[in-house]
Design an enzyme around this catalytic site. Structure first.
Site, PDB file in Angstrom:
ATOM      1  N   ARG A 107      32.185  24.892  51.267  1.00  0.00           N
ATOM      2  CA  ARG A 107      32.625  26.166  51.865  1.00  0.00           C
ATOM      3  C   ARG A 107      31.920  26.275  53.201  1.00  0.00           C
ATOM      4  NH1 ARG A 107      32.939  32.140  49.272  1.00  0.00           N
ATOM      5  NH2 ARG A 107      34.870  31.165  48.576  1.00  0.00           N
ATOM      6  N   HIS A 134      42.046  28.911  52.342  1.00  0.00           N
ATOM      7  CA  HIS A 134      41.344  29.003  51.043  1.00  0.00           C
ATOM      8  C   HIS A 134      42.277  28.475  49.949  1.00  0.00           C
ATOM      9  CE1 HIS A 134      38.466  30.084  48.164  1.00  0.00           C
ATOM     10  NE2 HIS A 134      38.520  31.397  48.186  1.00  0.00           N
ATOM     11  N   GLN A 137      41.873  29.158  46.017  1.00  0.00           N
ATOM     12  CA  GLN A 137      42.217  30.515  45.594  1.00  0.00           C
ATOM     13  C   GLN A 137      43.711  30.630  45.290  1.00  0.00           C
ATOM     14  OE1 GLN A 137      40.151  33.394  45.227  1.00  0.00           O
ATOM     15  NE2 GLN A 137      42.010  33.972  44.161  1.00  0.00           N
ATOM     16  N   ASP A 225      43.566  41.531  50.724  1.00  0.00           N
ATOM     17  CA  ASP A 225      42.224  40.937  50.788  1.00  0.00           C
ATOM     18  C   ASP A 225      41.376  41.849  51.660  1.00  0.00           C
ATOM     19  OD1 ASP A 225      40.061  39.173  50.673  1.00  0.00           O
ATOM     20  OD2 ASP A 225      40.890  37.733  52.101  1.00  0.00           O
ATOM     21  N   CYS A 266      41.928  38.344  45.878  1.00  0.00           N
ATOM     22  CA  CYS A 266      41.062  37.199  45.570  1.00  0.00           C
ATOM     23  C   CYS A 266      39.649  37.628  45.193  1.00  0.00           C
ATOM     24  CB  CYS A 266      41.029  36.234  46.748  1.00  0.00           C
ATOM     25  SG  CYS A 266      40.269  36.912  48.235  1.00  0.00           S
ATOM     26  N   ARG A 294      40.558  30.720  38.613  1.00  0.00           N
ATOM     27  CA  ARG A 294      39.872  29.825  39.549  1.00  0.00           C
ATOM     28  C   ARG A 294      39.275  28.653  38.770  1.00  0.00           C
ATOM     29  NH1 ARG A 294      37.956  31.728  44.422  1.00  0.00           N
ATOM     30  NH2 ARG A 294      37.501  29.518  44.742  1.00  0.00           N
TER      31      ARG A 294
HETATM   32  N1   CP Z   1      37.565  34.627  45.972  1.00  0.00           N
HETATM   33  C1   CP Z   1      36.469  33.922  46.265  1.00  0.00           C
HETATM   34  O1   CP Z   1      36.522  32.823  46.804  1.00  0.00           O
HETATM   35  O2   CP Z   1      35.303  34.528  45.895  1.00  0.00           O
HETATM   36  P1   CP Z   1      33.822  34.076  46.262  1.00  0.00           P
HETATM   37  O3   CP Z   1      33.613  34.367  47.723  1.00  0.00           O
HETATM   38  O4   CP Z   1      32.947  34.918  45.387  1.00  0.00           O
HETATM   39  O5   CP Z   1      33.667  32.605  45.987  1.00  0.00           O
HETATM   40  N1  NVA Z   2      39.004  36.469  53.559  1.00  0.00           N
HETATM   41  C1  NVA Z   2      37.754  36.465  52.819  1.00  0.00           C
HETATM   42  C2  NVA Z   2      37.928  35.737  51.525  1.00  0.00           C
HETATM   43  C3  NVA Z   2      36.713  35.722  50.640  1.00  0.00           C
HETATM   44  C4  NVA Z   2      36.918  34.953  49.370  1.00  0.00           C
HETATM   45  C5  NVA Z   2      36.661  35.845  53.644  1.00  0.00           C
HETATM   46  O1  NVA Z   2      36.888  34.801  54.267  1.00  0.00           O
HETATM   47  O2  NVA Z   2      35.580  36.422  53.705  1.00  0.00           O
END
Ligand code: CP
Ligand code: NVA
Length: 308
Positions: A107, A134, A137, A225, A266, A294
């Protein structure tokens, strides 16, 4: 090399097989305690690195648990604690990590970091979120939709809010899985046009509708989101909230969707900003199944990456 970098870069038949495998692995566990291994142990003897340059709850825990259930071992690494965060190149990090582990999930911020990792790693790399997408997700989201309502092909999905990284993976998926996608949000926060063009080129109907109430008419699935993503500057918070407030998913908006429409987010959510608690905890919401899936969907992604 089976990298899982984005849904639009992955073969549609492989994507379909992963969703089906996710359902099968979920069914096979049939409520058994989380710490008990799966009957099948396809990751026995495998080591997986989970690298985080941003916070995470779901991605971190679901990958860790999923790999262990399949008999593999994990190490969770913070980018800031690695030499990666202190000047070692991504390419060199990828080369070294590949000598120790069988799979890397990362990530990160810039998509370029993910792509450089994949280019130089000699083991598969999974995208655990970048500023631009992502994919894990949305694999869970497709699995969740189909678990509740059957095939997503031809259904109408409406995204209300920021045209962000999670939306981008929905756009990738609309082309690969063949569903219609409507974006509704303020023009300054529109998604990159390339995401819409690519989906359109694959035969999906993707469109922008400024009026959220018109957008959700006939929707099978409504998604939103956070209004401020992890990579967005905090200085933009107030402006974004003002721009996005008309796109809040509340009961009035959900009432314009189909009566059996689902609601997804998400997570993490900012309750009563992008979605009201009444919707999040209401009859349309499948957010807890979405979070659970997930785990199951990613187990299938990991198996596909490793060919096991
Ligand atoms: N939805 C998601 O990716 O959550 P986290 O940021 O907690 O991993
Ligand atoms: N759009 C959000 C998703 C988190 C899972 C971010 O990137 O922070």
């Amino acid at each position: 090399m089976n990298h899982f970098l984005d849904i639009n870069k992955t073969d549609p038949a492989a994507l379909r097989a992963m969703i089906d495998a996710g359902h099968a692995m979920k069914a096979a566990r049939n409520g058994r305690p989380k710490g008990l291994p799966d009957d099948d142990q396809p990751l026995a003897g495998r080591m997986v690195a989970l690298i985080f340059e941003k916070p995470s709850t779901r991605t971190r825990v679901s990958f860790d648990v999923g790999v262990r259930q399949m008999g593999g071992q994990t190490m969770v690494l913070s980018g800031a604690d690695m030499q990666l965060g202190h000047g070692e190149t991504i390419a060199d990090t990828a080369r070294v990590m590949s000598r120790y582990v069988d799979l890397i999930m990362i990530r990160t911020f810039e998509e370029a970091t993910l792509l450089e990792m994949a280019e130089h790693a000699t083991v598969p790399v999974i995208n655990g979120l970048t500023n631009r997408s992502h994919p894990c997700q949305i694999m869970a989201d497709i699995m969740t939709y189909e678990e509740h309502r059957g095939p997503i092909r031809g259904r109408k999905v409406v995204w209300s809010g920021d045209g962000n990284n999670v939306f981008a993976s929905f756009a990738h998926a609309s082309g690969q899985f063949g569903f219609d996608l409507t974006f509704t949000g303020p023009e300054p926060l529109d998604p990159e046009q390339i995401f819409l063009d690519e989906a359109h080129a694959k035969g999906a109907t993707v469109r922008i509708e400024r009026d959220p109430f018109r957008a959700v008419e006939g929707a099978d699935l409504v998604v939103t989101d956070t209004w401020v993503s992890m990579h967005d500057p905090q200085s933009a918070r107030e402006r974004r909230h003002n721009q996005l407030r008309p796109y809040q998913v509340n009961e009035t908006l959900m009432a314009r969707a189909k009566p059996d429409a689902l609601f997804m987010h998400c997570l993490p959510a900012h309750r009563d900003d992008e979605a009201t608690s009444a919707v999040m905890d209401g009859p349309h919401s499948v957010i807890w199944d979405e979070a659970e899936n997930r785990l199951h969907a990613q187990k299938a992604v990991v198996r596909w990456c490793l060919g096991v």
